[in-house]
Design a protein around this motif. Structure first.
Motif, PDB file in Angstrom:
ATOM      1  N   GLY A 147     -80.226 158.152 -17.119  1.00 28.94           N
ATOM      2  CA  GLY A 147     -81.550 156.798 -17.441  1.00 28.94           C
ATOM      3  C   GLY A 147     -81.911 155.832 -16.513  1.00 28.94           C
ATOM      4  O   GLY A 147     -80.785 155.184 -15.927  1.00 28.94           O
ATOM      5  N   LEU A 148     -82.170 154.488 -17.644  1.00 32.62           N
ATOM      6  CA  LEU A 148     -82.521 153.120 -16.862  1.00 32.62           C
ATOM      7  C   LEU A 148     -82.477 152.173 -17.702  1.00 32.62           C
ATOM      8  O   LEU A 148     -82.169 152.371 -19.198  1.00 32.62           O
ATOM      9  CB  LEU A 148     -83.547 153.201 -16.498  1.00 32.62           C
ATOM     10  N   ALA A 149     -81.162 152.218 -17.729  1.00 28.77           N
ATOM     11  CA  ALA A 149     -80.611 150.515 -19.019  1.00 28.77           C
ATOM     12  C   ALA A 149     -80.984 149.009 -17.389  1.00 28.77           C
ATOM     13  O   ALA A 149     -81.007 148.585 -16.139  1.00 28.77           O
ATOM     14  CB  ALA A 149     -79.004 150.441 -18.260  1.00 28.77           C
ATOM     15  N   ILE A 150     -82.190 148.258 -17.936  1.00 31.26           N
ATOM     16  CA  ILE A 150     -82.368 147.134 -17.712  1.00 31.26           C
ATOM     17  C   ILE A 150     -81.965 146.003 -18.754  1.00 31.26           C
ATOM     18  O   ILE A 150     -81.742 145.771 -20.091  1.00 31.26           O
ATOM     19  CB  ILE A 150     -83.879 146.791 -18.101  1.00 31.26           C
ATOM     20  N   HIS A 151     -81.173 144.809 -18.480  1.00 32.88           N
ATOM     21  CA  HIS A 151     -80.708 143.421 -19.261  1.00 32.88           C
ATOM     22  C   HIS A 151     -81.754 143.592 -19.556  1.00 32.88           C
ATOM     23  O   HIS A 151     -82.453 142.926 -18.918  1.00 32.88           O
ATOM     24  CB  HIS A 151     -80.682 142.837 -17.740  1.00 32.88           C
ATOM     25  N   GLY A 152     -81.642 143.026 -21.039  1.00 36.20           N
ATOM     26  CA  GLY A 152     -82.974 142.471 -21.726  1.00 36.20           C
ATOM     27  C   GLY A 152     -83.458 140.992 -21.330  1.00 36.20           C
ATOM     28  O   GLY A 152     -84.635 141.240 -21.923  1.00 36.20           O
ATOM     29  N   ALA A 153     -83.042 140.454 -20.895  1.00 37.93           N
ATOM     30  CA  ALA A 153     -83.972 139.133 -20.657  1.00 37.93           C
ATOM     31  C   ALA A 153     -84.195 139.489 -19.266  1.00 37.93           C
ATOM     32  O   ALA A 153     -85.425 138.571 -18.827  1.00 37.93           O
ATOM     33  CB  ALA A 153     -82.001 137.828 -20.163  1.00 37.93           C
ATOM     34  N   GLU A 154     -84.328 140.458 -18.914  1.00 35.29           N
ATOM     35  CA  GLU A 154     -84.933 140.426 -17.161  1.00 35.29           C
ATOM     36  C   GLU A 154     -86.032 141.644 -17.676  1.00 35.29           C
ATOM     37  O   GLU A 154     -87.193 141.943 -16.077  1.00 35.29           O
ATOM     38  CB  GLU A 154     -84.141 141.856 -15.858  1.00 35.29           C
ATOM     39  N   ALA A 155     -85.796 141.825 -18.330  1.00 35.08           N
ATOM     40  CA  ALA A 155     -86.992 143.093 -19.266  1.00 35.08           C
ATOM     41  C   ALA A 155     -88.490 142.703 -18.570  1.00 35.08           C
ATOM     42  O   ALA A 155     -89.738 143.536 -17.731  1.00 35.08           O
ATOM     43  CB  ALA A 155     -87.601 143.558 -20.141  1.00 35.08           C
ATOM     44  N   ALA A 156     -89.314 141.714 -18.734  1.00 31.53           N
ATOM     45  CA  ALA A 156     -90.163 140.949 -18.276  1.00 31.53           C
ATOM     46  C   ALA A 156     -90.585 140.906 -16.772  1.00 31.53           C
ATOM     47  O   ALA A 156     -92.043 141.184 -16.158  1.00 31.53           O
ATOM     48  CB  ALA A 156     -90.765 139.608 -18.870  1.00 31.53           C
ATOM     49  N   ARG A 157     -89.902 141.014 -16.215  1.00 32.65           N
ATOM     50  CA  ARG A 157     -89.562 141.378 -14.222  1.00 32.65           C
ATOM     51  C   ARG A 157     -89.038 142.379 -13.823  1.00 32.65           C
ATOM     52  O   ARG A 157     -88.953 142.416 -12.666  1.00 32.65           O
ATOM     53  CB  ARG A 157     -88.797 139.902 -13.980  1.00 32.65           C
ATOM     54  N   SER A 158     -89.559 143.498 -14.802  1.00 32.30           N
ATOM     55  CA  SER A 158     -88.706 145.222 -14.459  1.00 32.30           C
ATOM     56  C   SER A 158     -89.550 146.027 -13.749  1.00 32.30           C
ATOM     57  O   SER A 158     -89.349 146.996 -13.623  1.00 32.30           O
ATOM     58  CB  SER A 158     -88.076 145.568 -15.354  1.00 32.30           C
ATOM     59  N   GLU A 159     -90.816 144.837 -14.232  1.00 27.33           N
ATOM     60  CA  GLU A 159     -91.992 146.293 -13.766  1.00 27.33           C
ATOM     61  C   GLU A 159     -92.242 147.524 -12.547  1.00 27.33           C
ATOM     62  O   GLU A 159     -91.739 148.810 -12.525  1.00 27.33           O
ATOM     63  CB  GLU A 159     -93.561 145.847 -13.113  1.00 27.33           C
ATOM     64  N   SER A 160     -91.728 146.852 -11.087  1.00 32.30           N
ATOM     65  CA  SER A 160     -91.149 147.874 -10.026  1.00 32.30           C
ATOM     66  C   SER A 160     -90.491 148.404 -10.448  1.00 32.30           C
ATOM     67  O   SER A 160     -90.107 149.784  -9.977  1.00 32.30           O
ATOM     68  CB  SER A 160     -91.321 147.083  -9.167  1.00 32.30           C
ATOM     69  N   GLN A 161     -89.092 148.153 -10.701  1.00 33.59           N
ATOM     70  CA  GLN A 161     -87.888 149.271 -10.964  1.00 33.59           C
ATOM     71  C   GLN A 161     -88.060 150.073 -12.652  1.00 33.59           C
ATOM     72  O   GLN A 161     -87.862 151.146 -11.910  1.00 33.59           O
ATOM     73  CB  GLN A 161     -86.466 147.922 -11.893  1.00 33.59           C
ATOM     74  N   ALA A 162     -89.014 149.926 -13.196  1.00 33.78           N
ATOM     75  CA  ALA A 162     -89.676 150.885 -14.321  1.00 33.78           C
ATOM     76  C   ALA A 162     -89.933 151.569 -13.219  1.00 33.78           C
ATOM     77  O   ALA A 162     -90.309 152.953 -14.558  1.00 33.78           O
ATOM     78  CB  ALA A 162     -90.193 149.782 -15.836  1.00 33.78           C
ATOM     79  N   ALA A 163     -91.334 151.294 -12.564  1.00 28.54           N
ATOM     80  CA  ALA A 163     -92.532 152.043 -12.377  1.00 28.54           C
ATOM     81  C   ALA A 163     -91.450 153.256 -11.396  1.00 28.54           C
ATOM     82  O   ALA A 163     -92.170 154.359 -11.054  1.00 28.54           O
ATOM     83  CB  ALA A 163     -93.546 151.401 -11.784  1.00 28.54           C
ATOM     84  N   ASN A 164     -90.790 152.164 -10.437  1.00 29.98           N
ATOM     85  CA  ASN A 164     -89.912 153.737  -9.422  1.00 29.98           C
ATOM     86  C   ASN A 164     -89.192 154.353 -10.331  1.00 29.98           C
ATOM     87  O   ASN A 164     -89.030 155.448  -9.604  1.00 29.98           O
ATOM     88  CB  ASN A 164     -89.320 152.847  -8.848  1.00 29.98           C
ATOM     89  N   PHE A 165     -88.420 154.397 -11.829  1.00 34.43           N
ATOM     90  CA  PHE A 165     -87.949 155.289 -12.167  1.00 34.43           C
ATOM     91  C   PHE A 165     -88.168 156.192 -13.291  1.00 34.43           C
ATOM     92  O   PHE A 165     -88.207 157.118 -12.679  1.00 34.43           O
ATOM     93  CB  PHE A 165     -86.905 154.045 -13.576  1.00 34.43           C
ATOM     94  N   ALA A 166     -89.646 155.750 -13.137  1.00 37.40           N
ATOM     95  CA  ALA A 166     -90.075 156.263 -13.662  1.00 37.40           C
ATOM     96  C   ALA A 166     -91.653 157.910 -13.009  1.00 37.40           C
ATOM     97  O   ALA A 166     -91.038 158.601 -13.577  1.00 37.40           O
ATOM     98  CB  ALA A 166     -92.074 155.746 -15.221  1.00 37.40           C
ATOM     99  N   LYS A 167     -91.858 157.020 -12.637  1.00 39.46           N
ATOM    100  CA  LYS A 167     -92.195 158.104 -10.874  1.00 39.46           C
ATOM    101  C   LYS A 167     -91.056 159.037 -10.554  1.00 39.46           C
ATOM    102  O   LYS A 167     -91.400 160.182 -10.307  1.00 39.46           O
ATOM    103  CB  LYS A 167     -92.403 156.985  -9.438  1.00 39.46           C
ATOM    104  N   SER A 168     -89.791 158.298 -10.470  1.00 39.76           N
ATOM    105  CA  SER A 168     -88.855 159.458  -9.419  1.00 39.76           C
ATOM    106  C   SER A 168     -88.225 160.344 -10.925  1.00 39.76           C
ATOM    107  O   SER A 168     -87.603 161.195 -10.500  1.00 39.76           O
ATOM    108  CB  SER A 168     -87.802 158.467  -8.954  1.00 39.76           C
ATOM    109  N   SER A 169     -88.777 160.319 -12.246  1.00 38.33           N
ATOM    110  CA  SER A 169     -87.946 160.571 -13.317  1.00 38.33           C
ATOM    111  C   SER A 169     -88.977 162.879 -13.513  1.00 38.33           C
ATOM    112  O   SER A 169     -88.157 162.894 -14.410  1.00 38.33           O
ATOM    113  CB  SER A 169     -87.681 159.898 -14.366  1.00 38.33           C
ATOM    114  N   ILE A 170     -90.147 161.751 -13.218  1.00 37.26           N
ATOM    115  CA  ILE A 170     -90.855 162.952 -13.725  1.00 37.26           C
ATOM    116  C   ILE A 170     -91.581 163.785 -12.681  1.00 37.26           C
ATOM    117  O   ILE A 170     -91.142 165.573 -13.116  1.00 37.26           O
ATOM    118  CB  ILE A 170     -92.144 162.714 -14.331  1.00 37.26           C
TER     119      ILE A 170
END
Length: 171
Positions: free
Chosen positions: A148-171
């Motif tokens: 999975g992916l753990a994101i520091h809550g305070a960084e959530a709004a700035r995590s788009e590229s991290q979340a996108a890369n994670f999602a694309k590599s996970s499927i």
């Protein structure tokens, strides 16, 4: 093509962020869920308790901790008809005392995830996943639990590229 579900629990209102209590118009986990959907598509489903948590952060923590200690399974506001049509489930939640909110347990116990790929993501203020992954594994026998992916809550709004890369590599 695999059908994707992004099921998540998220809480706006007063939240603990970098040592301060701040009011969030949208919960951190919801922000990350939307980034994942933008990156890989899929259906969003918000896991919401029928009885909302208190707006006040301190009151909310008391209720959430009581639910955890009681291993409660709060009723949800809405349920999916089924998860049969989905192959991949991104499962998002904030980490409360090392575990997902008990509403997530209600959601997981409602459906048969056998043969499904579950990909967890969490927002947290320092705990990462804590004991959440093992907890999810126990509630979803027959599913394949992916890293999975753990994101520091305070960084959530700035995590788009991290979340996108994670999602694309996970499927």
């Amino acid at each position: 093509m695999a059908k994707i579900l992004i099921a998540y629990f998220s809480r706006a209102d007063e939240n603990y962020v970098n040592g301060d209590i701040v009011t969030l118009p949208k919960g951190n986990t919801e922000i990350v869920a939307e980034f994942i959907q933008k990156a890989v598509g899929g259906d969003l489903f918000k896991i919401e308790p029928a009885k909302a948590y208190p707006v006040d952060y301190n009151e909310c923590t008391i209720v959430a901790k009581d639910e955890l200690h009681a291993q409660a399974r709060p009723e949800l506001k809405n349920y999916l008809g089924s998860v049969l049509e989905y192959d991949t489930i991104f499962l998002g939640f904030p980490c409360y005392w090392s575990y997902p909110p008990m509403s997530v347990a209600t959601f997981l116990e409602r459906y048969d995830f056998s043969g499904k790929k579950i990909i967890p993501f969490t927002t947290h203020e320092g705990s990462g996943f804590g004991s959440s992954v093992g907890f999810i594994k126990k509630l979803t026998p027959g599913a394949t639990l992916k890293p999975g992916l753990a994101i520091h809550g305070a960084e959530a709004a700035r995590s788009e590229s991290q979340a996108a890369n994670f999602a694309k590599s996970s499927i």
